[in-house]
Design an enzyme around this catalytic site. Structure first.
Site, PDB file in Angstrom:
ATOM      1  N   ARG A 118       0.849  -1.197   0.053  1.00  0.00           N
ATOM      2  CA  ARG A 118      -0.097  -0.013   0.077  1.00  0.00           C
ATOM      3  C   ARG A 118       0.909   1.310   0.039  1.00  0.00           C
ATOM      4  NH1 ARG A 118      -5.671  -1.472   3.036  1.00  0.00           N
ATOM      5  NH2 ARG A 118      -6.405  -2.487   1.369  1.00  0.00           N
ATOM      6  N   GLN A 123      -1.430   2.387  -5.751  1.00  0.00           N
ATOM      7  CA  GLN A 123      -2.733   2.551  -5.586  1.00  0.00           C
ATOM      8  C   GLN A 123      -3.674   2.168  -6.757  1.00  0.00           C
ATOM      9  OE1 GLN A 123      -3.301   6.536  -4.318  1.00  0.00           O
ATOM     10  NE2 GLN A 123      -2.811   6.132  -2.291  1.00  0.00           N
ATOM     11  N   ASP A 126      -4.196  -2.008  -6.733  1.00  0.00           N
ATOM     12  CA  ASP A 126      -4.701  -2.510  -5.537  1.00  0.00           C
ATOM     13  C   ASP A 126      -5.933  -3.169  -5.604  1.00  0.00           C
ATOM     14  OD1 ASP A 126      -5.256  -3.140  -2.884  1.00  0.00           O
ATOM     15  OD2 ASP A 126      -4.574  -1.232  -1.792  1.00  0.00           O
ATOM     16  N   SER A 129      -8.350  -2.940  -2.302  1.00  0.00           N
ATOM     17  CA  SER A 129      -8.924  -1.515  -2.113  1.00  0.00           C
ATOM     18  C   SER A 129     -10.133  -1.443  -3.178  1.00  0.00           C
ATOM     19  CB  SER A 129      -8.167  -0.522  -2.406  1.00  0.00           C
ATOM     20  OG  SER A 129      -7.309  -0.336  -1.407  1.00  0.00           O
ATOM     21  N   TYR A 226      -3.207  -1.481   7.610  1.00  0.00           N
ATOM     22  CA  TYR A 226      -3.975  -2.274   8.460  1.00  0.00           C
ATOM     23  C   TYR A 226      -3.740  -1.877   9.929  1.00  0.00           C
ATOM     24  CZ  TYR A 226      -4.837  -4.990   4.220  1.00  0.00           C
ATOM     25  OH  TYR A 226      -5.218  -5.410   2.737  1.00  0.00           O
TER      26      TYR A 226
END
Length: 374
Positions: A118, A123, A126, A129, A226
């Site tokens: 991450r 991004q 991902d 996500s 996380y």
């Protein structure tokens, strides 16, 4: 350079490419072949892929000469494949360790997209996500369909209907989307997380933050964005706060996960018993053991008059949209490493993205996370 798109196993409705990404791959100079029927679950017929320029083939012909194989979930076996071919998808390497060994023995270079770091430049690649975003939305929609009352406050000549009270536990990507969706539907939304940095995010979406005060939780983010483990003191204080709050809620959405570990227990059976009959809980961590005591992965059960939905892979319930986002994640990854002169992706050994997601190479399992746990 041939890119192959697999048809997923029964029970998986998503597909790893859409006509848009097929055209983009062809624009890079690759040829694309799609397994027959691969897009049916996502409302994409073979003709849509053919119109985009892809060949339609059966499995054996598809993979035999493929340089890159794209999938949603890693297959257990592929048959005859080209040595050094890339296998890219959500390969679930921890729980499917034997399959990873099969990939290595076949000479495949397996890349697990769910282990994408991450970081800013990753991004757009991902998959967690993009799929979690849709899962958070679907969790609220499913809860609304199960809950036997209206979400917004309604003032009528016959009296006023109070708004539904919705509580989100865990404010990651899925949690934030659940908050936003609940608010759009008119619910009175509150949320909690162990990371203090999420308080402002909750407030920015118009929800009420529920946080333990005067006891340290996790400041900022845990590893990889996380949450991590918390102290026993914090867990006790949080349990007391949640117990008082959850008894007043109509719908609870739980989303808490710790990578590589069982999901933390957030809601006990005793807490479920305090909720009024007809309330609904959606546990997005069901596959990892569940945040809610009594949750059964893939099933909807009732305890103390409360419906508990053990949500599994909610994103595939929105197959067209989740396929589109997943496919773009895969394209963004390959395009970022595409060497125009070589006409193929070049994956440097020392690149932090490559190191994080590469599972196998040259006939061996090479990922440090797997070797440590071996």
């Amino acid at each position: 350079m041939k890119i192959a798109i697999l048809r997923e196993a029964a029970g998986e409705s998503r597909v790893a490419a859409i006509p848009e990404t097929v055209k983009k791959f062809i624009g890079l100079g690759a040829s694309v072949a799609v397994e027959k029927g691969a897009g049916e679950g996502a409302s994409l017929g073979d003709e849509a892929f053919a119109e985009a320029g892809a060949a339609i083939e059966d499995r054996a012909a598809l993979v035999a000469d493929a340089d890159i194989i794209l999938c949603i979930s890693g297959p257990d076996a592929l048959g005859q494949t080209k040595p050094g071919a890339l296998l890219i998808g959500a390969l679930d390497p921890v729980r499917r360790g034997e399959a990873v060994k099969v990939y290595a023995a076949a000479g495949l270079e397996a890349l697990a997209m769910e282990w994408m770091p991450r970081i800013t430049r990753a991004q757009s690649m991902d998959i967690l996500s993009s799929q979690s975003n849709l899962a958070g939305y679907k969790a609220v929609v499913d809860a609304a369909a199960t809950y036997g009352r209206a979400f917004p406050m309604m003032m009528t000549a016959a009296g006023t209907i109070s708004p539904t009270r919705l509580f989100v536990m865990g404010v990651g990507v899925a949690g934030l989307q659940a908050i936003a969706t609940g608010r759009r539907l008119g619910a009175q939304v509150s949320a909690t997380d162990v990371r203090s940095a999420t308080r402002e995010q909750i407030q920015s979406l118009g929800a009420k933050p529920i946080f333990v005060d005067n006891v340290a939780g996790i400041e900022g983010e845990g590893t990889g964005g996380y949450a991590g483990e918390t102290s026993d003191e914090y867990k006790a204080a949080q349990a007391e706060l949640v117990s008082a709050h959850i008894a007043k809620q109509d719908i609870v959405i739980t989303t808490a996960l710790i990578p590589g570990r069982p999901a933390p227990r957030l809601v006990s059976d005793a807490q479920v018993a305090t909720m009024r009959r007809g309330s609904v809980i959606v546990d997005l961590a069901a596959d990892a053991g569940g945040n809610v005591e009594g949750c059964v992965p893939g099933e909807t059960v009732e305890r103390h008059g409360v419906t508990i939905i053990g949500a599994r892979n909610l994103a595939q319930g929105l197959a067209a949209d989740s396929s589109a986002l997943f496919a773009r994640n895969l394209y963004n990854f390959l395009a970022a490493f595409w060497d125009k002169d070589a006409g193929r992706p070049v994956l440097p050994d020392e690149d932090e993205i490559v190191k994080a997601i590469r599972l196998t190479k040259d006939g061996k399992v090479v990922n440090e996370r797997l070797l440590v746990n071996a």
